[in-house]
Design a protein around this motif. Structure first.
Motif, PDB file in Angstrom:
ATOM      1  N   ASP A   1      45.669  24.498 -11.106  1.00  0.00           N
ATOM      2  CA  ASP A   1      45.573  24.593  -9.651  1.00  0.00           C
ATOM      3  C   ASP A   1      46.700  23.762  -9.053  1.00  0.00           C
ATOM      4  OD1 ASP A   1      44.971  24.528  -6.987  1.00  0.00           O
ATOM      5  OD2 ASP A   1      42.943  23.720  -7.226  1.00  0.00           O
TER       6      ASP A   1
ATOM      7  N   THR B   1      43.795  34.015  -6.087  1.00  0.00           N
ATOM      8  CA  THR B   1      43.025  33.292  -7.119  1.00  0.00           C
ATOM      9  C   THR B   1      41.946  32.404  -6.503  1.00  0.00           C
ATOM     10  OG1 THR B   1      44.498  31.345  -7.147  1.00  0.00           O
ATOM     11  CG2 THR B   1      45.090  33.207  -8.576  1.00  0.00           C
TER      12      THR B   1
ATOM     13  N   ASP C   1      46.604  29.166  -7.969  1.00  0.00           N
ATOM     14  CA  ASP C   1      46.481  28.810  -9.388  1.00  0.00           C
ATOM     15  C   ASP C   1      47.597  29.543 -10.132  1.00  0.00           C
ATOM     16  OD1 ASP C   1      43.570  27.444  -9.589  1.00  0.00           O
ATOM     17  OD2 ASP C   1      43.556  29.059  -8.107  1.00  0.00           O
TER      18      ASP C   1
ATOM     19  N   TYR D   1      45.836  19.746 -12.245  1.00  0.00           N
ATOM     20  CA  TYR D   1      45.127  19.819 -10.963  1.00  0.00           C
ATOM     21  C   TYR D   1      45.922  19.013  -9.941  1.00  0.00           C
ATOM     22  CZ  TYR D   1      41.594  19.286  -7.345  1.00  0.00           C
ATOM     23  OH  TYR D   1      40.937  19.285  -6.141  1.00  0.00           O
TER      24      TYR D   1
ATOM     25  N   HIS E   1      37.491  29.326  -7.090  1.00  0.00           N
ATOM     26  CA  HIS E   1      38.670  29.819  -7.808  1.00  0.00           C
ATOM     27  C   HIS E   1      38.215  30.783  -8.914  1.00  0.00           C
ATOM     28  CE1 HIS E   1      41.511  26.477  -6.501  1.00  0.00           C
ATOM     29  NE2 HIS E   1      40.335  25.963  -6.183  1.00  0.00           N
TER      30      HIS E   1
ATOM     31  N   ASN F   1      40.004  26.691 -12.326  1.00  0.00           N
ATOM     32  CA  ASN F   1      39.426  25.579 -11.572  1.00  0.00           C
ATOM     33  C   ASN F   1      37.939  25.911 -11.397  1.00  0.00           C
ATOM     34  OD1 ASN F   1      38.316  24.031  -9.436  1.00  0.00           O
ATOM     35  ND2 ASN F   1      40.360  23.575  -8.658  1.00  0.00           N
TER      36      ASN F   1
ATOM     37  N   THR G   1      43.566  29.695 -17.362  1.00  0.00           N
ATOM     38  CA  THR G   1      43.329  28.505 -16.546  1.00  0.00           C
ATOM     39  C   THR G   1      42.256  28.826 -15.521  1.00  0.00           C
ATOM     40  OG1 THR G   1      44.314  26.891 -15.021  1.00  0.00           O
ATOM     41  CG2 THR G   1      45.225  29.126 -14.969  1.00  0.00           C
TER      42      THR G   1
END
Length: 260
Positions: free
Chosen positions: A150, A203, A221, A109, A251, A7, A5
């Motif tokens: 996030d 993160t 995150d 998110y 991030h 962001n 993952t």
DNA sequence: ATGCCGACAGGATGTCGA
């Protein structure tokens, strides 16, 4: 299967970094947040050239989430259920076929919620209540599920450089931390915490005030695993070096390896 | 005490993020 993952804070601004990162780490699935573009504006062709198919839930200028996958995504579902008038693109869910079974993945998110005491903070809490309701419903199928992204929540004091500095921030309010704990109490596992006990795993580092240089970061995150996914958890990691690259996102990618 | 930085839309500078 490696699932990550990130962001990206605008996929257009991060395209070069994202392509380099994909080539270097070769994740099977990637959940992106804050792509900050419409579905049409997402550079899907660039990622298809690297062997990924893309599902996009975009929005002009703000928010926006996507899922990239080496295997064809199925049952793609944009938007968090149980909403009445929520027009923010903050949730995208899909099924990914694995060698040993199917995996449900969601790119999340969650709202920031600042400043506290405003409708933005109540929106954050309402959104997390909806997420918990949906996350609980998903458990009924007893399948491997990864809810990653996030969350805009600092779980514990050890997850930030200076808890005092975050006392009045929406990310570290007791109600916010409770929202994350509620998911864990339903049966979801914080994958990074399950694999790494040491404090100060971050993160996110703010662009401002030299936070990166001083390692003044926070861990917001998260990878949450259903029991069936947690049973297959091998390890996790944080690609911290990405914060030191040219034109970084604030991030960095977080990933887990699942035996699936 | 406030802004620091970066991205966005739009075409200057205000809004937003965390």
């Amino acid at each position: 299967m490696r699932i990550a993952t990130w962001n990206v804070n605008s996929i257009k601004a991060r395209l070069v970094a994202a392509k380099e990162w994909l080539a270097e780490t070769a994740p099977d699935v990637v959940c992106m947040q804050e792509i900050k573009c419409t579905d049409d504006g997402f550079p899907a062709g660039e990622f298809e050239q690297l062997g990924y198919s893309c599902a996009v839930h975009g929005q002009k200028s703000y928010n926006g989430v996507a899922i990239l996958s080496r295997r064809q995504l199925e049952d793609v579902s944009p938007g968090l259920p149980h909403g009445n008038s929520d027009n923010h693109a903050r949730y995208l869910e899909a099924l990914v076929p694995g060698d040993k079974g199917i995996l449900r993945v969601a790119s999340i998110y969650a709202p920031n919620g600042n400043p506290i005491g405003t409708e933005k903070f109540s929106y954050k809490l309402d959104w997390h209540a909806r997420l918990a309701t949906h996350a609980n419903e998903l458990l009924a199928a007893e399948e491997p599920i990864v809810l990653m992204g996030d969350y805009n929540i600092i779980p514990e004091p050890e997850d930030c450089y200076d808890p005092k500095a975050w006392e009045m921030d929406a990310l570290f309010q007791p109600e916010s931390r409770r929202a994350l704990r509620r998911l864990e109490n339903l049966g979801y596992t914080d994958a990074v915490r399950a694999c790494h006990g040491e404090p100060q795993l971050y993160t996110f580092w703010d662009y401002q005030a030299g936070c990166w240089q001083k390692n003044r970061g926070i861990r917001i995150d998260h990878i949450l695993l259903s029991p069936q996914a947690a049973d297959r958890l091998v390890t996790t990691g944080i690609n911290k070096h990405m914060r030191g690259r040219e034109r970084p996102s604030d991030h960095v990618p977080v990933w887990c390896e699942l035996d699936i």
